[in-house]
Design a protein around this motif. Structure first.
Motif, PDB file in Angstrom:
ATOM      1  N   GLN A   1     -55.893 -23.300  52.665  1.00  0.00           N
ATOM      2  CA  GLN A   1     -57.397 -22.896  52.167  1.00  0.00           C
ATOM      3  C   GLN A   1     -57.448 -21.455  51.330  1.00  0.00           C
ATOM      4  N   PHE A   2     -56.220 -20.709  51.450  1.00  0.00           N
ATOM      5  CA  PHE A   2     -56.155 -19.518  50.773  1.00  0.00           C
ATOM      6  C   PHE A   2     -55.668 -19.637  49.288  1.00  0.00           C
ATOM      7  N   TRP A   3     -54.831 -20.587  49.512  1.00  0.00           N
ATOM      8  CA  TRP A   3     -54.303 -20.861  47.953  1.00  0.00           C
ATOM      9  C   TRP A   3     -55.246 -21.820  47.135  1.00  0.00           C
ATOM     10  N   GLU A   4     -55.872 -22.674  47.609  1.00  0.00           N
ATOM     11  CA  GLU A   4     -57.126 -23.578  47.039  1.00  0.00           C
ATOM     12  C   GLU A   4     -57.878 -22.390  46.505  1.00  0.00           C
ATOM     13  N   SER A   5     -58.494 -21.355  47.170  1.00  0.00           N
ATOM     14  CA  SER A   5     -59.339 -20.282  46.588  1.00  0.00           C
ATOM     15  C   SER A   5     -58.856 -19.686  45.560  1.00  0.00           C
ATOM     16  N   MET A   6     -57.341 -19.684  45.468  1.00  0.00           N
ATOM     17  CA  MET A   6     -56.722 -18.871  44.495  1.00  0.00           C
ATOM     18  C   MET A   6     -56.381 -19.664  43.389  1.00  0.00           C
ATOM     19  N   SER A   7     -56.468 -20.942  43.418  1.00  0.00           N
ATOM     20  CA  SER A   7     -55.896 -21.787  42.444  1.00  0.00           C
ATOM     21  C   SER A   7     -56.399 -21.623  40.967  1.00  0.00           C
TER      22      SER A   7
ATOM     23  N   TRP B   1     -48.333 -25.253  49.553  1.00  0.00           N
ATOM     24  CA  TRP B   1     -49.743 -24.562  50.371  1.00  0.00           C
ATOM     25  C   TRP B   1     -49.874 -24.699  51.506  1.00  0.00           C
TER      26      TRP B   1
END
Length: 167
Positions: free
Chosen positions: A26-32, A48
């Motif tokens: 979820q973190f990396w998706e939000s930063m993608s 991720w």
């Protein structure tokens, strides 16, 4: 660092490092959408779910009336709870004992540690290049990705060799 927390402090790992199993993805998706994730030379979408975003903090603090120390800590950007429960000590050095090159040596060790976490494997050489028993997974296959450096201006200035604030 991360590996010891994973192995020996599972309750701390659960709250202070990973928070919940889906949190890393979820973190990396939000930063993608940002350049950090899009241009990262190693971090792939497949990593991720098991890639912990890591922050680094350095600062000087009073040790006594005449002495201060440099304190270096790391933290997972996913952790929950109070600051004291989310920060992990990397090292502490008395400022009076620091000589030219001390900060560089500390940072070489930290970079070696972060490189190991990024690969997810124990290196086969220590930070000086001497052989060690390596090649085994770290932290059950989790990886650490350094994505934040924090500190006060004097620390950041010394670490990154920034010009003085008025230059």
């Amino acid at each position: 660092m991360v590996s010891n927390t994973f192995l020996f402090l599972p309750a701390v790992w659960a709250t202070s490092v990973i928070r919940e199993p889906g949190a890393p993805a979820q973190f990396w998706e939000s930063m993608s959408g940002g350049d950090f994730v899009r241009r990262h030379p190693v971090l792939t979408r497949a990593m991720w779910p098991r890639a912990i975003p890591v922050g680094f903090y350095g600062d000087a603090g009073a040790f006594s009336k005449q002495e201060s120390v440099f304190c270096f800590t790391w933290n997972s950007l996913l952790g929950t709870g109070s600051t004291m429960h989310k920060l992990f000590l990397f090292t502490v050095v008395r400022k009076s004992l620091m000589v030219s090159g001390t900060l560089d040596a500390i940072m070489r060790i930290f970079v070696w540690s972060m490189d190991a976490l990024l690969t997810g494997m124990m290196p086969e050489a220590n930070w000086l290049g001497n052989p060690i028993a390596g090649g085994t997974p770290i932290a059950g296959g989790y990886r650490g990705v350094l994505c934040q450096t924090r500190g006060d201006w004097p620390f950041l200035n010394e670490l990154f060799r920034f010009p003085q604030w008025n230059n």
